[in-house]
Design an enzyme around this catalytic site. Structure first.
Site, PDB file in Angstrom:
ATOM      1  N   HIS A 144     -28.635 -18.011 -17.100  1.00 21.36           N
ATOM      2  CA  HIS A 144     -29.415 -18.436 -18.267  1.00 21.36           C
ATOM      3  C   HIS A 144     -30.791 -17.788 -18.264  1.00 21.36           C
ATOM      4  O   HIS A 144     -31.204 -17.146 -19.252  1.00 21.36           O
ATOM      5  CB  HIS A 144     -29.543 -19.959 -18.232  1.00 21.36           C
ATOM      6  CG  HIS A 144     -30.391 -20.537 -19.323  1.00 21.36           C
ATOM      7  ND1 HIS A 144     -29.858 -21.167 -20.422  1.00 21.36           N
ATOM      8  CD2 HIS A 144     -31.740 -20.596 -19.498  1.00 21.36           C
ATOM      9  CE1 HIS A 144     -30.831 -21.581 -21.230  1.00 21.36           C
ATOM     10  NE2 HIS A 144     -31.989 -21.253 -20.681  1.00 21.36           N
ATOM     11  N   GLU A 145     -31.515 -17.926 -17.154  1.00 23.71           N
ATOM     12  CA  GLU A 145     -32.871 -17.364 -17.088  1.00 23.71           C
ATOM     13  C   GLU A 145     -32.853 -15.838 -17.089  1.00 23.71           C
ATOM     14  O   GLU A 145     -33.772 -15.202 -17.601  1.00 23.71           O
ATOM     15  CB  GLU A 145     -33.605 -17.893 -15.853  1.00 23.71           C
ATOM     16  CG  GLU A 145     -33.773 -19.409 -15.800  1.00 23.71           C
ATOM     17  CD  GLU A 145     -34.496 -19.973 -17.013  1.00 23.71           C
ATOM     18  OE1 GLU A 145     -35.236 -19.230 -17.685  1.00 23.71           O
ATOM     19  OE2 GLU A 145     -34.311 -21.178 -17.300  1.00 23.71           O
ATOM     20  N   HIS A 150     -33.038 -14.700 -20.610  1.00 26.96           N
ATOM     21  CA  HIS A 150     -34.421 -14.648 -21.089  1.00 26.96           C
ATOM     22  C   HIS A 150     -35.119 -13.383 -20.592  1.00 26.96           C
ATOM     23  O   HIS A 150     -35.786 -12.675 -21.352  1.00 26.96           O
ATOM     24  CB  HIS A 150     -35.200 -15.858 -20.572  1.00 26.96           C
ATOM     25  CG  HIS A 150     -34.896 -17.138 -21.268  1.00 26.96           C
ATOM     26  ND1 HIS A 150     -34.949 -17.267 -22.632  1.00 26.96           N
ATOM     27  CD2 HIS A 150     -34.573 -18.372 -20.786  1.00 26.96           C
ATOM     28  CE1 HIS A 150     -34.655 -18.524 -22.969  1.00 26.96           C
ATOM     29  NE2 HIS A 150     -34.426 -19.204 -21.866  1.00 26.96           N
ATOM     30  N   HIS A 167     -33.952 -10.228 -22.224  1.00 30.54           N
ATOM     31  CA  HIS A 167     -34.488 -10.194 -23.581  1.00 30.54           C
ATOM     32  C   HIS A 167     -35.918  -9.661 -23.560  1.00 30.54           C
ATOM     33  O   HIS A 167     -36.292  -8.768 -24.331  1.00 30.54           O
ATOM     34  CB  HIS A 167     -34.435 -11.602 -24.174  1.00 30.54           C
ATOM     35  CG  HIS A 167     -34.639 -11.673 -25.642  1.00 30.54           C
ATOM     36  ND1 HIS A 167     -34.630 -12.862 -26.348  1.00 30.54           N
ATOM     37  CD2 HIS A 167     -34.879 -10.701 -26.577  1.00 30.54           C
ATOM     38  CE1 HIS A 167     -34.838 -12.608 -27.637  1.00 30.54           C
ATOM     39  NE2 HIS A 167     -35.002 -11.310 -27.789  1.00 30.54           N
TER      40      HIS A 167
END
Length: 615
Positions: free
Chosen positions: A405-406, A409, A412
């Site tokens: 998940h991180e 980020h 991105h």
């Protein structure tokens, strides 16, 4: 493999109380390397001094905007140069603070940068009001004179669109100068929650006495031993109960600042101000709440399935996180999880994977818990730093999903930073959660596709359903509560701990339905949620998860090209348009309804597998 003694300290097989290690005792390879931001504190101090000097000369630019296109360009370049230095210092100081909130020196550095950030904002407070007086005709003339200015046109257009919400220069300066004051409630919550709360010792599954912490709490709630879950749940909330009035006062003050700022800027309410900052229609928020409420029957069914499979007379809130299927035999250590992460994310291509490998190799990640470390997980960084990740690792599947998940980020951020100029490199919080939850969806499908073990598939499906519950349903529940908080304050009604407890308990009962036993402790859950201090942030976890569901399916079927373009877009277009370009229209409810279809399908699939396993 990570030694459990590194994670907790002490002998994991003894009956002695195991304690978290101090920061200095954590191995270097498990800590992020902040020398990639500043080699030492002297470099940090040099930037602080440069920023302070720049602030002194900013005033000389005031009034020059009307002189020429060259003057406008100089102002813009000066602003972004100063902001860039300030954000870098802020990121550095905040991460130093978060790695050990007991470190008074680092707390002081962070406080210093927060104050400096406010001074920078105040120094440039004249710019936007002055730009509005320049007018569109003059701006068009400047664009024709200097093509380099066209590169700033979207940024300028967004300022011009805020005309009704910008104040006079004097008023803007006052608000900007008070930004660190407005941050006080959140800072109080952070210190109280991460540094001052002292949790009790509880007994784990092996009979060891362990010191309860934010990270360990989540792991204990996954325990197959109901007494372990219950004691962890009650122990945690017993601590929060002692400070409920302080937490309520802090949260009420924070909500009041939102309403004050919204009213001051001529918005009808705080939600319009918060969503308007990213050009998100309030209807997107309202549609989310409406569609989730329409599909609460699926959540109620999920709770009933838990009750049946766990063979419980009643389902308590501490029963919602333990797996209802057999745990995987594989231990999800950090080292093993890195390999799985790389394999699952390979769908994005070799270039993407190369950057992920760099993150692991170059210590962009702070892995394990230590005393005073900020709870939870996040990705942080800016244009001139790596996109760092903070974790509080536990050897479970949830930590693997958190890592992926991180990493979504961080990837991105990395791709935006390397494909956009500084002033368009950041992206709105509305699209931020899409990248992270797309990664989670990709990992889920990877795990299901790479196993023939029905027990393991059942476990992964259960994890997905738990994730959906926690992300779509739970975050929307938070969003409803947050909307109520602001409405109460706007009406001048009290936000005491009793009012907050009563509302939260009622909302929790509404969401989870008749099959749940509403333990009195759950009424206090609002007191430990840091995201209530983020100003209408939580709804984006739900919208992001739903959008990610559609995008993940598209990536697997059609490849990652359009999705990678989305990751590289930064803020070069409006958030709604950036996501639409990737293939999801978030102004319509379809993507939400599609997500509930997937949830129901996987709920059915889990039930079918569990029936087969009974035979």
């Amino acid at each position: 493999m990570i030694n459990k003694e590194i994670l907790l300290g002490g002998n994991a097989m003894s009956n002695e109380i195991t304690k978290l290690r101090n920061r200095s005792e954590v191995p270097e390879e498990l800590k992020w390397d902040l020398t990639k931001v500043y080699q030492n504190e002297n470099e940090f101090t040099e930037d602080i001094n440069k920023i302070q000097e720049e602030i002194k000369i900013v005033g000389k630019l005031k009034g020059t905007l009307f002189d020429s296109s060259t003057a406008l360009k100089k102002i813009l370049k000066t602003y972004f140069a100063v902001e860039r230095m300030t954000v870098k210092a802020y990121v550095y100081a905040s991460m130093l603070s978060d790695q050990d909130t007991n470190n008074k020196k680092n707390q002081g550095l962070f406080s210093q940068v927060q104050q400096l950030y406010a001074k920078v904002a105040a120094a440039f407070a004249w710019f936007e009001p002055e730009l509005l007086t320049l007018g569109q005709t003059k701006l068009d003339e400047y664009y024709s004179e200097d093509s380099e200015l066209v590169g700033y046109k979207k940024y300028i257009d967004e300022i011009m669109a805020k005309k009704d919400h910008l104040l006079s220069e004097k008023e803007e300066k006052l608000l900007a100068g008070a930004s660190d004051i407005f941050a006080t409630p959140e800072n109080i919550f952070g210190i109280l929650n991460n540094a001052d709360l002292k949790f009790p010792t509880v007994t784990d599954e092996k009979g060891n006495q362990v010191e309860l912490s934010h990270g360990l709490y989540g792991k204990l709630l996954e325990s197959g031993n109901r007494e372990v879950r219950k004691n962890a749940f009650q122990g945690l909330y017993k601590t929060y109960k002692q400070f409920e009035n302080t937490f309520a006062t802090s949260l009420a003050a924070h909500v009041h600042t939102h309403n004050f700022q919204a009213t001051t800027r001529n918005y009808p309410d705080a939600i319009s101000a918060a969503l308007g900052a990213n050009d998100i229609p309030v209807s997107v928020y309202d549609t989310l709440v409406e569609r989730v409420n329409k599909h609460l029957d699926l959540l109620h069914r999920y709770v009933k399935i838990r009750k049946k499979l766990l063979q419980l007379n009643s389902v308590h809130m501490y029963d919602l996180y333990t797996p209802i299927t057999k745990l995987p035999e594989e231990e999800y250590t950090y080292q093993n999880s890195k390999k799985i992460a790389l394999e699952s994310l390979s769908v994005f291509g070799a270039d993407y994977i190369q950057i992920v490998e760099e993150a692991f190799k170059s210590r962009w990640i702070d892995v394990v818990e230590n005393t005073g470390k900020r709870s939870g997980a996040y990705s942080s960084g800016m244009f001139d730093t790596p996109p760092y990740i903070l974790l509080n690792w536990q050897d479970n599947l949830e930590s693997l999903f958190t890592l992926v998940h991180e990493m979504g980020h961080s990837m991105h951020s990395y791709l935006s930073n390397h494909n956009q100029p500084y002033h368009y490199s950041d992206y709105s919080i509305f699209v931020a959660e899409i990248a992270s939850t797309t990664n989670e969806n990709i990992l889920t499908q990877y795990l299901l596709d790479h196993s023939d073990d029905l027990q393991f598939k059942a476990y992964v499906l259960n994890h997905y359903l738990d994730g959906f519950k926690g992300t779509v349903y739970r975050q929307t529940q938070f969003a409803e509560f947050e909307r109520w908080l602001h409405d109460q304050d706007k009406k001048g009604l009290p936000l005491t701990s009793q009012e907050l407890n009563n509302k939260y308990a009622d909302l929790n009962k509404h969401y989870y339905g008749p099959a749940i036993t509403n333990d009195p402790e759950i009424a206090l859950e609002w007191s430990r949620i840091p995201h209530f201090y983020y100003n209408f942030y939580v709804y984006q976890y739900a919208t992001g998860f739903a959008a990610a569901s559609a995008l993940a399916s598209k990536i697997i079927k059609e490849g990652p090209d359009s999705y990678l373009r989305f990751l590289k877009s930064g803020s070069s277009a409006l958030p709604i348009d950036v996501v639409k370009e990737a293939g999801v229209d978030m102004t319509k409810p379809d993507y939400l309804d599609d997500a509930f279809v997937v949830f129901e399908q996987r709920l059915n699939e889990l039930e079918n597998i569990l029936e087969k396993l009974k035979r």
